[in-house]
Design a protein around this motif. Sequence first.
Motif, PDB file in Angstrom:
ATOM      1  N   CYS A 137      -7.189  -5.206   0.619  1.00  0.00           N
ATOM      2  CA  CYS A 137      -5.874  -5.695   1.015  1.00  0.00           C
ATOM      3  C   CYS A 137      -5.551  -6.866   0.097  1.00  0.00           C
ATOM      4  O   CYS A 137      -6.443  -7.669  -0.215  1.00  0.00           O
ATOM      5  CB  CYS A 137      -5.871  -6.138   2.482  1.00  0.00           C
ATOM      6  SG  CYS A 137      -4.269  -6.752   3.055  1.00  0.00           S
ATOM      7  N   VAL A 141      -6.293  -0.303   2.110  1.00  0.00           N
ATOM      8  CA  VAL A 141      -7.094   0.882   1.802  1.00  0.00           C
ATOM      9  C   VAL A 141      -8.511   0.665   2.322  1.00  0.00           C
ATOM     10  O   VAL A 141      -9.081  -0.419   2.138  1.00  0.00           O
ATOM     11  CB  VAL A 141      -7.134   1.137   0.270  1.00  0.00           C
ATOM     12  CG1 VAL A 141      -8.106   2.239  -0.077  1.00  0.00           C
ATOM     13  CG2 VAL A 141      -5.751   1.441  -0.264  1.00  0.00           C
ATOM     14  N   GLY A 146      -0.836   1.861  -1.571  1.00  0.00           N
ATOM     15  CA  GLY A 146      -0.976   1.557  -0.149  1.00  0.00           C
ATOM     16  C   GLY A 146      -1.005   0.068   0.094  1.00  0.00           C
ATOM     17  O   GLY A 146      -1.288  -0.714  -0.816  1.00  0.00           O
ATOM     18  N   LEU A 147      -0.711  -0.310   1.318  1.00  0.00           N
ATOM     19  CA  LEU A 147      -0.762  -1.724   1.698  1.00  0.00           C
ATOM     20  C   LEU A 147      -2.176  -2.160   2.046  1.00  0.00           C
ATOM     21  O   LEU A 147      -2.540  -3.316   1.875  1.00  0.00           O
ATOM     22  CB  LEU A 147       0.154  -1.989   2.893  1.00  0.00           C
ATOM     23  CG  LEU A 147       1.643  -1.786   2.634  1.00  0.00           C
ATOM     24  CD1 LEU A 147       2.424  -1.904   3.923  1.00  0.00           C
ATOM     25  CD2 LEU A 147       2.142  -2.780   1.597  1.00  0.00           C
ATOM     26  N   SER A 206      -2.497   6.453  -6.246  1.00  0.00           N
ATOM     27  CA  SER A 206      -2.256   6.124  -4.846  1.00  0.00           C
ATOM     28  C   SER A 206      -1.615   4.746  -4.779  1.00  0.00           C
ATOM     29  O   SER A 206      -1.830   3.905  -5.655  1.00  0.00           O
ATOM     30  CB  SER A 206      -3.542   6.162  -4.019  1.00  0.00           C
ATOM     31  OG  SER A 206      -4.385   5.080  -4.340  1.00  0.00           O
ATOM     32  N   HIS A 226      -5.011   3.010  -9.043  1.00  0.00           N
ATOM     33  CA  HIS A 226      -4.513   2.817  -7.685  1.00  0.00           C
ATOM     34  C   HIS A 226      -3.922   1.418  -7.541  1.00  0.00           C
ATOM     35  O   HIS A 226      -4.457   0.463  -8.110  1.00  0.00           O
ATOM     36  CB  HIS A 226      -5.660   2.966  -6.678  1.00  0.00           C
ATOM     37  CG  HIS A 226      -6.458   4.210  -6.862  1.00  0.00           C
ATOM     38  ND1 HIS A 226      -6.101   5.415  -6.307  1.00  0.00           N
ATOM     39  CD2 HIS A 226      -7.606   4.429  -7.560  1.00  0.00           C
ATOM     40  CE1 HIS A 226      -7.004   6.329  -6.635  1.00  0.00           C
ATOM     41  NE2 HIS A 226      -7.922   5.761  -7.397  1.00  0.00           N
ATOM     42  N   VAL A 258      -2.959  -1.394  -4.602  1.00  0.00           N
ATOM     43  CA  VAL A 258      -2.868  -1.936  -3.254  1.00  0.00           C
ATOM     44  C   VAL A 258      -1.754  -2.980  -3.356  1.00  0.00           C
ATOM     45  O   VAL A 258      -1.883  -3.963  -4.082  1.00  0.00           O
ATOM     46  CB  VAL A 258      -4.201  -2.555  -2.795  1.00  0.00           C
ATOM     47  CG1 VAL A 258      -4.062  -3.147  -1.403  1.00  0.00           C
ATOM     48  CG2 VAL A 258      -5.313  -1.508  -2.843  1.00  0.00           C
TER      49      VAL A 258
END
Length: 185
Positions: free
Chosen positions: A116, A102, A99-100, A97, A79, A81
């Motif tokens: 983050c 999680v 994302g900014l 995944s 993943h 971030v």
Amino acid sequence: MAHWYTADPHFGHENVIEFCQRPFENSEQMDQVLLTNLRDRVGPEDDLWIVGDFAFGPRARDPHYLGEIFGQLPGARRHLVVGNHDLRPTLDLPWDSVGLLVELRDGPMNQLNTLCHYPMITWNHARRSALQLFGHVHNNWLGSRNSVNVGVDVWDFAPVHFEEVENRSKTLAPNLHWEDVEPKR
């Protein structure tokens, strides 16, 4: 299955060696040490969370180089971030995944922790013992009692398990602004 956390590997980035006083002769040696340390800890059924800045510099724009590094990452799921240096083609790698920010359950209390790239003062469930895991600041700051730097520069260039993060959090001072943003009620 376990979750493993790391941040700021900066694969392929020659200048980070000098900027952060990393003990490597060049980025090839750094890459190999980082990958070896990942493989030594992250099991085949585990999740690997890279909390930003996977790669940087000219090599980070080379899809072939990035694909080779990504292909050597251990774990069942990987993943990202997103950090400030995570651009295309890093974002195009086959992450499980991206994302900014999680929120992820982990730890003995199974609390909802926040990941983050950037250190934060407060986050969802911060008053309920949830930790925030971050990177970005390299070896400039370990964090505070409830917000912990998981970057390679402060963890001997290896990923960490939640229990290690939690143990370190207990040794850190509270954030100086904690009472400003989360006053006791």
